[in-house]
Write a protein that holds these residues in place. Structure first.
Motif, mmCIF file in Angstrom:
data_model
loop_
_atom_site.group_PDB
_atom_site.id
_atom_site.type_symbol
_atom_site.label_atom_id
_atom_site.label_comp_id
_atom_site.label_asym_id
_atom_site.label_seq_id
_atom_site.Cartn_x
_atom_site.Cartn_y
_atom_site.Cartn_z
ATOM 1 N N THR A 27 0.935 -1.258 -0.007
ATOM 2 C CA THR A 27 0.142 -0.080 -0.111
ATOM 3 C C THR A 27 0.931 1.345 0.090
ATOM 4 O O THR A 27 0.125 2.321 -0.338
ATOM 5 N N THR A 28 2.006 1.070 0.394
ATOM 6 C CA THR A 28 2.815 2.701 0.315
ATOM 7 C C THR A 28 3.341 2.786 -0.829
ATOM 8 O O THR A 28 3.833 4.144 -0.793
ATOM 9 N N HIS A 29 4.005 2.025 -1.566
ATOM 10 C CA HIS A 29 4.595 2.755 -2.809
ATOM 11 C C HIS A 29 4.005 3.393 -3.652
ATOM 12 O O HIS A 29 2.455 3.115 -3.965
ATOM 13 N N PRO A 30 4.523 4.488 -3.864
ATOM 14 C CA PRO A 30 3.689 5.496 -4.846
ATOM 15 C C PRO A 30 3.192 4.991 -6.035
ATOM 16 O O PRO A 30 2.213 5.420 -6.693
ATOM 17 N N THR A 31 3.773 4.107 -6.611
ATOM 18 C CA THR A 31 3.057 3.297 -7.928
ATOM 19 C C THR A 31 2.092 2.325 -7.692
ATOM 20 O O THR A 31 1.586 1.630 -8.411
ATOM 21 N N SER A 32 1.880 1.787 -6.460
ATOM 22 C CA SER A 32 0.793 0.927 -5.832
ATOM 23 C C SER A 32 -0.441 1.400 -6.222
ATOM 24 O O SER A 32 -1.055 2.567 -6.529
ATOM 25 N N ARG A 35 -2.277 2.704 -3.466
ATOM 26 C CA ARG A 35 -1.696 3.968 -3.075
ATOM 27 C C ARG A 35 -2.416 4.936 -4.328
ATOM 28 O O ARG A 35 -2.927 5.979 -3.633
ATOM 29 N N LYS A 36 -2.586 4.699 -5.370
ATOM 30 C CA LYS A 36 -3.168 5.697 -6.342
ATOM 31 C C LYS A 36 -4.495 6.012 -6.196
ATOM 32 O O LYS A 36 -5.029 7.114 -6.362
ATOM 33 N N LYS A 37 -5.230 5.245 -5.531
ATOM 34 C CA LYS A 37 -6.670 5.117 -5.179
ATOM 35 C C LYS A 37 -7.271 6.107 -4.058
ATOM 36 O O LYS A 37 -8.287 6.354 -3.838
ATOM 37 N N LEU A 38 -6.080 6.261 -3.092
ATOM 38 C CA LEU A 38 -6.037 6.797 -1.857
ATOM 39 C C LEU A 38 -6.261 8.286 -2.064
ATOM 40 O O LEU A 38 -5.509 8.890 -3.009
ATOM 41 N N PRO A 39 -7.030 9.025 -1.490
ATOM 42 C CA PRO A 39 -7.165 10.495 -1.401
ATOM 43 C C PRO A 39 -6.230 11.034 -1.015
ATOM 44 O O PRO A 39 -5.423 10.771 -0.030
ATOM 45 N N THR A 43 -3.534 20.568 2.789
ATOM 46 C CA THR A 43 -3.632 21.899 2.843
ATOM 47 C C THR A 43 -2.206 22.399 1.814
ATOM 48 O O THR A 43 -1.436 21.607 1.581
ATOM 49 N N LYS A 44 -2.006 23.692 2.003
ATOM 50 C CA LYS A 44 -1.101 24.376 1.148
ATOM 51 C C LYS A 44 0.412 23.831 2.086
ATOM 52 O O LYS A 44 1.409 23.367 1.387
ATOM 53 N N ARG A 45 0.340 23.814 3.402
ATOM 54 C CA ARG A 45 1.498 23.224 4.103
ATOM 55 C C ARG A 45 1.499 22.200 4.669
ATOM 56 O O ARG A 45 2.679 21.738 5.305
ATOM 57 N N LEU A 46 0.298 21.257 4.701
ATOM 58 C CA LEU A 46 0.175 20.170 5.494
ATOM 59 C C LEU A 46 -0.583 19.040 4.860
ATOM 60 O O LEU A 46 -1.607 19.426 4.143
ATOM 61 N N GLN A 47 0.040 17.924 4.656
ATOM 62 C CA GLN A 47 -0.673 16.642 4.128
ATOM 63 C C GLN A 47 -0.606 15.643 5.140
ATOM 64 O O GLN A 47 0.406 15.419 5.759
ATOM 65 N N VAL A 48 -1.967 15.196 5.451
ATOM 66 C CA VAL A 48 -2.095 14.122 6.401
ATOM 67 C C VAL A 48 -2.527 12.811 6.048
ATOM 68 O O VAL A 48 -2.567 11.657 6.811
ATOM 69 N N PHE A 49 -2.761 12.836 4.676
ATOM 70 C CA PHE A 49 -3.255 11.351 4.271
ATOM 71 C C PHE A 49 -2.940 11.211 2.742
ATOM 72 O O PHE A 49 -3.204 12.311 2.160
ATOM 73 N N PRO A 50 -2.467 10.264 2.175
ATOM 74 C CA PRO A 50 -1.887 9.062 2.842
ATOM 75 C C PRO A 50 -0.545 8.912 3.721
ATOM 76 O O PRO A 50 -0.149 8.125 4.254
ATOM 77 N N VAL A 51 0.099 9.946 3.418
ATOM 78 C CA VAL A 51 1.280 10.385 4.420
ATOM 79 C C VAL A 51 1.169 11.672 5.275
ATOM 80 O O VAL A 51 0.318 12.392 4.899
ATOM 81 N N ILE A 52 2.041 11.642 6.163
ATOM 82 C CA ILE A 52 2.034 12.973 7.011
ATOM 83 C C ILE A 52 3.191 14.000 6.643
ATOM 84 O O ILE A 52 4.459 13.351 6.781
ATOM 85 N N ARG A 53 3.382 15.130 5.991
ATOM 86 C CA ARG A 53 4.161 15.831 5.521
ATOM 87 C C ARG A 53 3.629 17.467 5.986
ATOM 88 O O ARG A 53 2.533 17.688 5.961
#
Length: 126
Positions: A27-32, A35-39, A43-53
């Protein structure tokens, strides 16, 4: 000193760890396909799904699943909180940690130079 876990409960960590490892491998590989089906929830500075950045001070901080799971697993040994009390949960967390640490070193970086969050989630097909 009985911690409340039987020997069989400790053995349950083995299949749970394998399940965690395989789940994150798929599920975690970007080409999966999964993973591609996950939303992407961001926001501009924060991503909470599928990864936290998050972007801060011109850098992108990526809290990889292996890093987050390590913190949660350590806390689970000191805190008695619902689902974290189950050996299967600890095994799945351990499997996710093992999976993340088996990735190449360049995929385990936590701090990236300033570039867009979109670039972090895409694979260069060139």
């Amino acid at each position: 000193m009985n911690s409340g876990f039987s020997f069989m409960e400790y053995l349950s960590i083995i299949p749970a760890t394998a399940l965690g490892y395989l789940t994150f491998r798929v599920t975690t590989h970007p080409t999966s396909r999964i993973r591609k089906k996950l939303p992407n929830i961001k926001t501009k500075r924060l991503q909470v799904f599928p990864v936290i950045r998050f972007k801060l001070f011109g850098r992108v901080f990526h809290l990889h699943h292996w890093f987050s799971f390590s913190v949660i697993l350590v806390l689970s040994f000191f805190l008695s909180v619902g689902i974290l009390d189950f050996m299967i949960t600890k095994g799945i967390l351990l499997g996710g940690i093992i999976h993340g640490l088996t990735l190449p070193k360049e995929h385990r970086r936590i701090i990236y130079k300033d570039f867009s969050l979109e670039r972090l989630t895409t694979i260069d097909n060139n």
